[in-house]
Design a protein around this motif. Structure first.
Motif, PDB file in Angstrom:
ATOM      1  N   ALA A  30     -66.701 -36.937 -18.210  1.00  0.00           N
ATOM      2  CA  ALA A  30     -65.355 -36.676 -18.226  1.00  0.00           C
ATOM      3  C   ALA A  30     -64.574 -37.175 -17.135  1.00  0.00           C
ATOM      4  N   PRO A  31     -63.868 -38.392 -17.101  1.00  0.00           N
ATOM      5  CA  PRO A  31     -63.428 -38.819 -16.041  1.00  0.00           C
ATOM      6  C   PRO A  31     -62.507 -38.004 -15.314  1.00  0.00           C
ATOM      7  N   ASP A  32     -62.792 -37.660 -14.089  1.00  0.00           N
ATOM      8  CA  ASP A  32     -61.569 -37.047 -13.323  1.00  0.00           C
ATOM      9  C   ASP A  32     -60.962 -35.910 -13.911  1.00  0.00           C
ATOM     10  N   THR A  33     -61.566 -35.113 -14.630  1.00  0.00           N
ATOM     11  CA  THR A  33     -61.050 -33.706 -15.303  1.00  0.00           C
ATOM     12  C   THR A  33     -60.872 -32.734 -14.319  1.00  0.00           C
ATOM     13  N   VAL A  34     -59.320 -32.392 -14.234  1.00  0.00           N
ATOM     14  CA  VAL A  34     -59.032 -31.244 -13.408  1.00  0.00           C
ATOM     15  C   VAL A  34     -59.156 -29.869 -14.053  1.00  0.00           C
ATOM     16  N   VAL A  35     -59.972 -28.922 -13.440  1.00  0.00           N
ATOM     17  CA  VAL A  35     -60.225 -27.824 -13.921  1.00  0.00           C
ATOM     18  C   VAL A  35     -59.283 -26.840 -13.443  1.00  0.00           C
ATOM     19  N   ILE A  36     -59.515 -26.623 -12.252  1.00  0.00           N
ATOM     20  CA  ILE A  36     -58.726 -25.449 -11.590  1.00  0.00           C
ATOM     21  C   ILE A  36     -57.675 -25.892 -10.333  1.00  0.00           C
ATOM     22  N   VAL A  37     -56.446 -25.458 -10.121  1.00  0.00           N
ATOM     23  CA  VAL A  37     -55.578 -25.938  -8.981  1.00  0.00           C
ATOM     24  C   VAL A  37     -55.079 -24.784  -8.622  1.00  0.00           C
ATOM     25  N   THR A  38     -54.429 -24.787  -7.251  1.00  0.00           N
ATOM     26  CA  THR A  38     -53.674 -23.795  -7.104  1.00  0.00           C
ATOM     27  C   THR A  38     -52.412 -24.345  -6.936  1.00  0.00           C
ATOM     28  N   ALA A  39     -50.995 -23.596  -7.310  1.00  0.00           N
ATOM     29  CA  ALA A  39     -49.862 -24.286  -7.390  1.00  0.00           C
ATOM     30  C   ALA A  39     -49.371 -24.963  -6.252  1.00  0.00           C
ATOM     31  N   ASP A  40     -49.652 -24.459  -5.141  1.00  0.00           N
ATOM     32  CA  ASP A  40     -49.095 -24.997  -3.798  1.00  0.00           C
ATOM     33  C   ASP A  40     -49.671 -26.516  -3.714  1.00  0.00           C
ATOM     34  N   ALA A  41     -50.629 -27.044  -4.430  1.00  0.00           N
ATOM     35  CA  ALA A  41     -51.355 -28.291  -4.396  1.00  0.00           C
ATOM     36  C   ALA A  41     -50.519 -29.365  -5.235  1.00  0.00           C
ATOM     37  N   ILE A  42     -49.705 -28.867  -6.092  1.00  0.00           N
ATOM     38  CA  ILE A  42     -49.161 -29.928  -7.169  1.00  0.00           C
ATOM     39  C   ILE A  42     -47.770 -29.520  -7.415  1.00  0.00           C
ATOM     40  N   THR A  43     -47.208 -30.475  -8.450  1.00  0.00           N
ATOM     41  CA  THR A  43     -46.042 -30.088  -9.236  1.00  0.00           C
ATOM     42  C   THR A  43     -46.162 -30.096 -10.391  1.00  0.00           C
ATOM     43  N   LEU A  44     -45.638 -29.649 -11.600  1.00  0.00           N
ATOM     44  CA  LEU A  44     -45.692 -29.902 -12.876  1.00  0.00           C
ATOM     45  C   LEU A  44     -45.582 -31.328 -13.556  1.00  0.00           C
ATOM     46  N   GLN A  45     -44.757 -32.093 -12.668  1.00  0.00           N
ATOM     47  CA  GLN A  45     -44.651 -33.431 -13.211  1.00  0.00           C
ATOM     48  C   GLN A  45     -45.793 -34.142 -13.054  1.00  0.00           C
ATOM     49  N   ASP A  46     -46.814 -33.765 -12.156  1.00  0.00           N
ATOM     50  CA  ASP A  46     -48.001 -34.462 -12.080  1.00  0.00           C
ATOM     51  C   ASP A  46     -48.780 -34.476 -13.324  1.00  0.00           C
ATOM     52  N   PHE A  47     -48.593 -33.505 -14.337  1.00  0.00           N
ATOM     53  CA  PHE A  47     -49.357 -33.514 -15.664  1.00  0.00           C
ATOM     54  C   PHE A  47     -48.604 -34.148 -16.762  1.00  0.00           C
ATOM     55  N   VAL A  48     -47.376 -34.496 -16.552  1.00  0.00           N
ATOM     56  CA  VAL A  48     -46.657 -34.674 -17.954  1.00  0.00           C
ATOM     57  C   VAL A  48     -47.263 -35.992 -18.744  1.00  0.00           C
ATOM     58  N   TRP A  49     -47.358 -35.666 -20.083  1.00  0.00           N
ATOM     59  CA  TRP A  49     -48.142 -36.686 -20.784  1.00  0.00           C
ATOM     60  C   TRP A  49     -49.689 -36.761 -20.493  1.00  0.00           C
ATOM     61  N   GLN A  50     -50.068 -36.025 -19.806  1.00  0.00           N
ATOM     62  CA  GLN A  50     -51.590 -36.242 -19.304  1.00  0.00           C
ATOM     63  C   GLN A  50     -52.626 -34.938 -19.452  1.00  0.00           C
ATOM     64  N   LYS A  51     -51.899 -33.877 -19.233  1.00  0.00           N
ATOM     65  CA  LYS A  51     -52.465 -32.423 -19.416  1.00  0.00           C
ATOM     66  C   LYS A  51     -51.555 -31.341 -19.895  1.00  0.00           C
ATOM     67  N   ARG A  52     -52.001 -30.037 -20.385  1.00  0.00           N
ATOM     68  CA  ARG A  52     -51.320 -29.130 -20.632  1.00  0.00           C
ATOM     69  C   ARG A  52     -51.523 -28.053 -19.563  1.00  0.00           C
TER      70      ARG A  52
END
Length: 151
Positions: A30-52
Motif C-alpha cells: 500500500a504505497p504511502d497510504t494516508v490513514v488519519i491526519v489532523t485538519a491543521d496539517a493539510i488542505t482539502l486540495q491535497d487530496f483532489v483526484w487522489q483520495k476521498r
C-alpha cells in the motif's frame, strides 16, 4: 474500551502531527497510504483526484458523538481504505483550520468529499463504516472504479 479509545485516538493523532506528516500505512503493498491526519496539517486540495476525504469535526475530542464516529471508523478501517478514504479530524474550533473555515461545521459533524473535491455527504450524527462504505459505493466515480476493476 470507551474510556481507552479517546486516549488511544489522541496518541495516534499526536504521533501523526509530531512527525510533520500524516500517519501512513507500513504495508509495502500500500504505497504511502494516508490513514488519519489532523485538519491543521493539510488542505482539502491535497487530496483532489487522489483520495476521498472524510472530515470529522467536533468541538472537543471527548464529544460522545465524535468518539462514537471514530470508533465506528476504526472498527472497519480496512473497508474505508479500500475505497481510498483519508480520515481528517478537527476537534479544535479555536485553531480555525482551513478545512473548518471552508466547511463551517457547527459542533459535531462529518463531511464526505468525493475525489473531485465536491461535498458528497454532510451529516450531524455518527454513521458506522458500513453505512459510509455503502454511500461511497453509490458515488459515480466509485462505480466507474469498480467497473474498471472488473475488466
Amino acid at each position: 474500551m470507551k474510556r481507552i479509545f479517546p486516549a488511544l485516538l489522541g496518541l495516534c493523532l499526536a504521533l501523526s502531527t509530531t512527525t510533520g506528516s500524516p500517519a501512513r500505512a507500513t504495508d509495502a503493498t500500500a504505497p504511502d497510504t494516508v490513514v488519519i491526519v489532523t485538519a491543521d496539517a493539510i488542505t482539502l486540495q491535497d487530496f483532489v483526484w487522489q483520495k476521498r476525504p472524510l472530515v470529522v469535526f467536533a468541538d472537543s475530542p471527548f464529544d460522545p458523538r465524535y468518539v462514537e464516529q471514530m470508533e465506528g471508523i476504526m472498527d472497519n478501517l480496512d473497508s474505508l481504505l479500500d475505497r481510498d478514504v483519508v480520515i481528517i479530524t478537527d476537534t479544535d474550533p479555536a485553531a480555525r483550520s482551513a478545512v473548518r473555515e471552508k466547511l463551517r461545521p457547527r459542533g459535531f459533524m462529518w463531511v464526505l468529499i468525493g475525489k473531485d473535491g465536491q461535498v458528497a455527504l454532510r451529516k450531524p450524527v455518527p454513521w458506522d463504516a458500513r453505512e459510509l462504505s455503502q454511500a461511497i459505493d453509490r458515488m459515480p466515480l466509485r462505480i466507474d472504479e469498480l467497473r474498471e476493476e472488473r475488466r
